[in-house]
Design an enzyme around this catalytic site. Structure first.
Site, mmCIF file in Angstrom:
data_model
loop_
_atom_site.group_PDB
_atom_site.id
_atom_site.type_symbol
_atom_site.label_atom_id
_atom_site.label_comp_id
_atom_site.label_asym_id
_atom_site.label_seq_id
_atom_site.Cartn_x
_atom_site.Cartn_y
_atom_site.Cartn_z
ATOM 1 N N ASN A 198 0.880 -1.166 0.000
ATOM 2 C CA ASN A 198 0.000 0.000 0.000
ATOM 3 C C ASN A 198 0.920 1.218 0.000
ATOM 4 O O ASN A 198 1.586 1.500 0.993
ATOM 5 C CB ASN A 198 -0.896 0.011 1.243
ATOM 6 C CG ASN A 198 -1.804 1.230 1.287
ATOM 7 O OD1 ASN A 198 -1.632 2.194 0.551
ATOM 8 N ND2 ASN A 198 -2.781 1.185 2.164
ATOM 9 N N ARG A 255 0.476 4.191 0.393
ATOM 10 C CA ARG A 255 0.159 5.233 1.378
ATOM 11 C C ARG A 255 0.663 4.881 2.772
ATOM 12 O O ARG A 255 0.608 5.705 3.680
ATOM 13 C CB ARG A 255 -1.348 5.467 1.413
ATOM 14 C CG ARG A 255 -1.861 6.018 0.079
ATOM 15 C CD ARG A 255 -3.325 6.350 0.123
ATOM 16 N NE ARG A 255 -3.560 7.385 1.111
ATOM 17 C CZ ARG A 255 -4.748 7.688 1.603
ATOM 18 N NH1 ARG A 255 -5.810 7.029 1.213
ATOM 19 N NH2 ARG A 255 -4.880 8.638 2.504
ATOM 20 N N CYS A 256 1.168 3.658 2.937
ATOM 21 C CA CYS A 256 1.614 3.171 4.246
ATOM 22 C C CYS A 256 3.127 3.327 4.392
ATOM 23 O O CYS A 256 3.893 2.839 3.561
ATOM 24 C CB CYS A 256 1.227 1.694 4.386
ATOM 25 S SG CYS A 256 1.941 0.875 5.817
ATOM 26 N N THR A 257 3.552 3.993 5.445
ATOM 27 C CA THR A 257 4.973 4.218 5.692
ATOM 28 C C THR A 257 5.749 2.909 5.795
ATOM 29 O O THR A 257 6.806 2.757 5.178
ATOM 30 C CB THR A 257 5.172 5.041 6.993
ATOM 31 O OG1 THR A 257 4.455 6.271 6.854
ATOM 32 C CG2 THR A 257 6.628 5.333 7.251
ATOM 33 N N ARG A 260 6.158 1.309 2.417
ATOM 34 C CA ARG A 260 7.173 2.007 1.606
ATOM 35 C C ARG A 260 8.579 1.686 2.107
ATOM 36 O O ARG A 260 9.489 1.467 1.311
ATOM 37 C CB ARG A 260 6.931 3.524 1.632
ATOM 38 C CG ARG A 260 5.710 3.956 0.839
ATOM 39 C CD ARG A 260 5.660 5.457 0.612
ATOM 40 N NE ARG A 260 5.857 6.254 1.807
ATOM 41 C CZ ARG A 260 4.884 6.711 2.595
ATOM 42 N NH1 ARG A 260 3.622 6.429 2.320
ATOM 43 N NH2 ARG A 260 5.162 7.452 3.642
#
Length: 116
Positions: A9, A11-13, A16
């Site tokens: 995802n 948007r997920c730290t 990433r």
């Protein structure tokens, strides 16, 4: 040599950070944005088996959808898998798969078990 696959995802730290660790290792990786390309019930069951956990352990219990529809419910393994396929936001992330092994990238360093 099996290529790594990450259920990601962007948007997920943590997701990433895990992807960055893989890329920095030089390993080839297939990125699957699981909110757009949701795994089937069979695929998710296979992943859960590779992780060696119960389906309920893969739930993101902080998600609103969990609190509104599932909190306090005692569902079967199959019902939890159906719920995660229906609401993929419930799936803990990121999940990294290599061959028949899988890890949850929380913390991202967990992925090091599959690199190299």
């Amino acid at each position: 040599m099996d290529m790594l696959k990450i259920l990601h995802n962007p948007r997920c730290t943590k997701s990433r950070e895990t992807l960055q660790l893989i890329e920095e290792s030089g390993e080839m990786v297939q990125v699957v944005e699981y909110l757009k390309t949701v795994p089937s019930e069979e695929e998710l069951a296979d992943i859960i088996n590779m992780l060696g956990i119960k389906p309920e352990q893969l739930l993101r219990k902080g998600e609103a959808i969990y609190k509104e529809q599932y909190k306090g419910k005692n569902l079967s393994d199959e019902e939890w898998i159906k719920a995660m396929v229906e609401h993929p936001k419930l799936i803990e992330r990121p999940i990294v798969i290599k061959g028949k092994e899988a890890v949850i990238g929380r913390p991202p360093e967990n992925v090091k078990k599959l690199i190299g």
